[in-house]
Design an enzyme around this catalytic site. Structure first.
Site, mmCIF file in Angstrom:
data_model
loop_
_atom_site.group_PDB
_atom_site.id
_atom_site.type_symbol
_atom_site.label_atom_id
_atom_site.label_comp_id
_atom_site.label_asym_id
_atom_site.label_seq_id
_atom_site.Cartn_x
_atom_site.Cartn_y
_atom_site.Cartn_z
ATOM 1 N N GLY A 262 47.111 38.274 24.067
ATOM 2 C CA GLY A 262 46.099 37.573 25.196
ATOM 3 C C GLY A 262 46.978 37.507 26.668
ATOM 4 O O GLY A 262 48.218 37.857 26.655
ATOM 5 N N ARG B 114 45.976 42.609 15.456
ATOM 6 C CA ARG B 114 46.361 43.900 15.775
ATOM 7 C C ARG B 114 47.973 44.256 16.269
ATOM 8 O O ARG B 114 48.489 43.143 16.580
ATOM 9 C CB ARG B 114 45.387 44.506 16.566
ATOM 10 C CG ARG B 114 45.281 43.729 18.051
ATOM 11 C CD ARG B 114 44.290 44.339 18.767
ATOM 12 N NE ARG B 114 44.319 43.427 20.169
ATOM 13 C CZ ARG B 114 44.910 43.697 21.187
ATOM 14 N NH1 ARG B 114 45.786 44.857 21.266
ATOM 15 N NH2 ARG B 114 44.676 43.072 22.446
ATOM 16 N N TYR C 7 31.304 24.786 25.814
ATOM 17 C CA TYR C 7 32.693 25.252 25.986
ATOM 18 C C TYR C 7 33.483 24.147 26.003
ATOM 19 O O TYR C 7 34.776 23.915 25.153
ATOM 20 C CB TYR C 7 32.840 26.071 26.950
ATOM 21 C CG TYR C 7 34.327 26.738 27.252
ATOM 22 C CD1 TYR C 7 34.738 27.848 26.786
ATOM 23 C CD2 TYR C 7 34.930 26.000 28.125
ATOM 24 C CE1 TYR C 7 35.753 28.442 27.005
ATOM 25 C CE2 TYR C 7 36.346 26.414 28.515
ATOM 26 C CZ TYR C 7 36.798 27.893 27.742
ATOM 27 O OH TYR C 7 38.046 28.012 28.200
ATOM 28 N N LYS D 18 36.489 22.902 23.118
ATOM 29 C CA LYS D 18 37.848 22.509 23.568
ATOM 30 C C LYS D 18 38.197 21.114 23.120
ATOM 31 O O LYS D 18 39.479 20.702 22.750
ATOM 32 C CB LYS D 18 37.989 22.925 24.956
ATOM 33 C CG LYS D 18 37.957 24.164 25.405
ATOM 34 C CD LYS D 18 38.881 25.123 24.750
ATOM 35 C CE LYS D 18 38.935 26.550 25.085
ATOM 36 N NZ LYS D 18 39.715 27.294 24.065
ATOM 37 N N ARG E 160 35.836 41.164 32.978
ATOM 38 C CA ARG E 160 34.908 40.062 32.655
ATOM 39 C C ARG E 160 34.238 39.874 34.091
ATOM 40 O O ARG E 160 34.962 38.904 35.018
ATOM 41 C CB ARG E 160 35.759 38.844 32.355
ATOM 42 C CG ARG E 160 36.343 39.028 31.083
ATOM 43 C CD ARG E 160 37.070 37.827 30.542
ATOM 44 N NE ARG E 160 37.883 37.689 29.356
ATOM 45 C CZ ARG E 160 38.484 36.857 28.671
ATOM 46 N NH1 ARG E 160 38.759 35.734 29.279
ATOM 47 N NH2 ARG E 160 38.869 36.734 27.519
HETATM 48 N N1 LIG Z 1 39.940 32.591 31.101
HETATM 49 C C1 LIG Z 1 39.944 31.451 31.634
HETATM 50 O O1 LIG Z 1 39.788 31.336 33.097
HETATM 51 C C2 LIG Z 1 40.436 30.214 30.899
HETATM 52 C C3 LIG Z 1 40.221 28.943 31.714
HETATM 53 C C4 LIG Z 1 40.565 27.768 30.980
HETATM 54 C C5 LIG Z 1 41.112 27.948 29.580
HETATM 55 N N2 LIG Z 1 41.121 29.152 28.957
HETATM 56 C C6 LIG Z 1 41.731 29.157 27.625
HETATM 57 O O2 LIG Z 1 43.024 29.607 27.660
HETATM 58 C C7 LIG Z 1 43.297 30.297 26.479
HETATM 59 C C8 LIG Z 1 44.032 31.405 26.624
HETATM 60 O O3 LIG Z 1 43.075 32.284 27.520
HETATM 61 P P1 LIG Z 1 43.536 33.974 27.800
HETATM 62 O O4 LIG Z 1 42.474 34.310 28.920
HETATM 63 O O5 LIG Z 1 44.870 34.024 27.685
HETATM 64 O O6 LIG Z 1 42.758 34.551 26.274
HETATM 65 P P2 LIG Z 1 42.729 35.896 26.298
HETATM 66 O O7 LIG Z 1 43.359 36.787 26.876
HETATM 67 O O8 LIG Z 1 41.002 36.363 25.767
HETATM 68 O O9 LIG Z 1 43.484 36.040 24.622
HETATM 69 C C9 LIG Z 1 42.896 35.649 23.461
HETATM 70 C C10 LIG Z 1 43.727 35.646 22.320
HETATM 71 O O10 LIG Z 1 43.049 35.288 21.376
HETATM 72 C C11 LIG Z 1 42.931 36.236 20.092
HETATM 73 N N3 LIG Z 1 41.645 36.372 19.646
HETATM 74 C C12 LIG Z 1 40.614 36.506 19.936
HETATM 75 N N4 LIG Z 1 39.444 36.580 19.149
HETATM 76 C C13 LIG Z 1 40.373 36.549 17.913
HETATM 77 C C14 LIG Z 1 39.816 36.432 16.451
HETATM 78 N N5 LIG Z 1 38.521 36.669 16.270
HETATM 79 N N6 LIG Z 1 40.728 36.623 15.795
HETATM 80 C C15 LIG Z 1 42.195 36.574 16.163
HETATM 81 N N7 LIG Z 1 42.497 36.370 17.272
HETATM 82 C C16 LIG Z 1 41.572 36.329 18.432
HETATM 83 C C17 LIG Z 1 43.110 37.501 20.953
HETATM 84 O O11 LIG Z 1 43.576 38.692 20.119
HETATM 85 P P3 LIG Z 1 42.988 40.146 20.376
HETATM 86 O O12 LIG Z 1 43.936 40.576 21.566
HETATM 87 O O13 LIG Z 1 43.435 40.862 19.104
HETATM 88 O O14 LIG Z 1 41.668 40.143 20.697
HETATM 89 C C18 LIG Z 1 44.326 37.178 22.184
HETATM 90 O O15 LIG Z 1 45.713 37.194 21.514
HETATM 91 C C19 LIG Z 1 42.065 30.334 25.578
HETATM 92 O O16 LIG Z 1 42.076 29.155 24.667
HETATM 93 C C20 LIG Z 1 40.847 30.159 26.779
HETATM 94 O O17 LIG Z 1 39.884 29.566 26.161
HETATM 95 C C21 LIG Z 1 40.710 30.355 29.660
#
Ligand SMILES: NC(=O)c1ccc[n+]([C@@H]2O[C@H](COP(=O)([O-])OP(=O)(O)OC[C@H]3O[C@@H](n4cnc5c(N)ncnc54)[C@H](OP(=O)(O)O)[C@@H]3O)[C@@H](O)[C@H]2O)c1
Length: 223
Positions: free
Chosen positions: A13, A38, A125, A129, A160
Site C-alpha cells: 500500500g 500478492r 469508518y 478505527k 480514488r
Molecule cells: N487514504 C487516506 O487518506 C487515509 C487517511 C487516514 C487514514 N488512512 C488509513 O491509513 C492506512 C494506510 O492507508 P493507505 O492509503 O496506505 O492504504 P492502501 O494504499 O490502500 O494500502 C492498503 C494495504 O492493505 C492491503 N489490503 C487491503 N485489502 C486487503 C485484503 N482484503 N487482504 C489483505 N490485504 C489487504 C493492501 O494490499 P493489496 O495491495 O494487496 O490490495 C495494501 O497493502 C489504512 O488503514 C487507512 O485506512 C488512510
C-alpha cells in the site's frame, strides 16, 4: 538497541510501501518480514516475503516472530464491497496480526488508524478505527503506537476520485490550518511511514497516539 526484526503488513500500500523502504534502509533492523496477499517481487537481503491468506492468519503464526510490528493495512468500503468486508480488513486482520505477533513475543506495535478514530463515533469508518485501537490497547505489549493521519497524500496506482476531490479542496484550505487545526492538514504518506520507523527506535512504553501535527513534527525534526 541491538538489531531487531520487523513484521510489516500492508507493504503493497501507500504508507506500507514507504514503510518498507524505511525499514530496509534502517540499520536497526536485520530482518523485515512482510505478509502480503500478492507478491511484491522485490529482492533485498533483509526482506522475507510471505504470500498468505489473511483469513487464515493463525496458520502463519510460526513466521510472525518480530520485535516490532508495523501495520498499514486498510481498505475502503467501495473496494471491499460492504461495511462487513471493510471491517474484516481494517479491524479483524489488523487485530489478529498484532495478537499473534504479541503472543510470539513482539514488544512494539505501530499501527496506522485515522484521524477521528473513536469506538463511540457515529461515523462508521471512525468507529471501526476506534474499535481497532481499543482492541489493540488490550494486548499485553510493552508499547503500542497509533498513528492517526489526516488525508494521505502520495502517488496511488488506483484512482480514488472522491479522495482526490477531498485532497484538492483541503489542500486549498491547508494554509488556514494552524494551531489546533494543524492535525487536519493533509500529510504525505512517506512522512507517516518515516515517523513510524522513528518512533519504533524511541523505546517509549504504553499506549501512544500521534496525530498529523505530531507525525509531521517527528519527521521534520530529523529531515
Ligand atoms: N487514504 C487516506 O487518506 C487515509 C487517511 C487516514 C487514514 N488512512 C488509513 O491509513 C492506512 C494506510 O492507508 P493507505 O492509503 O496506505 O492504504 P492502501 O494504499 O490502500 O494500502 C492498503 C494495504 O492493505 C492491503 N489490503 C487491503 N485489502 C486487503 C485484503 N482484503 N487482504 C489483505 N490485504 C489487504 C493492501 O494490499 P493489496 O495491495 O494487496 O490490495 C495494501 O497493502 C489504512 O488503514 C487507512 O485506512 C488512510
Amino acid at each position: 538497541m541491538s538489531q531487531r526484526t520487523a513484521l510489516l503488513v500492508g507493504a503493497t500500500g501507500l504508507v506500507g510501501g514507504h514503510c518498507l523502504q524505511f525499514l530496509l534502509q534502517a540499520e536497526e533492523y536485520e530482518k523485515v518480514i512482510i505478509l502480503v496477499r500478492r507478491p511484491l517481487l522485490m529482492d533485498h537481503q533483509k526482506l522475507e516475503e510471505h504470500v498468505v491468506n489473511f483469513d487464515k492468519l493463525d496458520q502463519y503464526a510460526s513466521i510472525m516472530r518480530a520485535n516490532d510490528v508495523f501495520c498499514c493495512l486498510g481498505t475502503t468500503i467501495k473496494a471491499a464491497g460492504s461495511q462487513q468486508e471493510f471491517r474484516k480488513v481494517d479491524f479483524t486482520y489488523t487485530v489478529q496480526t498484532c495478537a499473534i505477533a504479541v503472543k510470539n513475543g513482539a514488544d512494539q506495535l505501530l499501527v496506522v488508524t485515522s484521524l477521528g478514530a473513536n469506538p463511540r463515533s457515529k461515523i462508521f469508518y471512525n468507529r471501526i478505527k476506534g474499535e481497532t485501537e481499543e482492541a489493540l490497547s488490550k494486548l499485553p505489549c510493552e508499547a503500542i503506537h497509533f498513528f492517526r493521519p489526516s488525508l494521505l497524500l502520495g502517488d496511488r496506482k488506483e484512482s480514488r476520485p472522491v479522495e482526490n476531490a477531498g485532497i484538492s479542496a483541503i489542500k486549498g484550505l491547508s494554509l488556514l490550518m494552524a494551531g489546533p487545526l494543524k492535525k487536519y492538514k493533509p500529510i504525505d504518506a512517506n512522512v507517516v511511514a518515516h515517523s513510524m520507523v522513528l518512533v519504533a527506535q524511541e523505546t517509549r512504553s504504553g499506549v501512544n497516539v500521534y496525530e498529523s501535527d505530531r507525525i509531521q513534527a517527528l519527521h521534520d525534526a530529523v529531515a
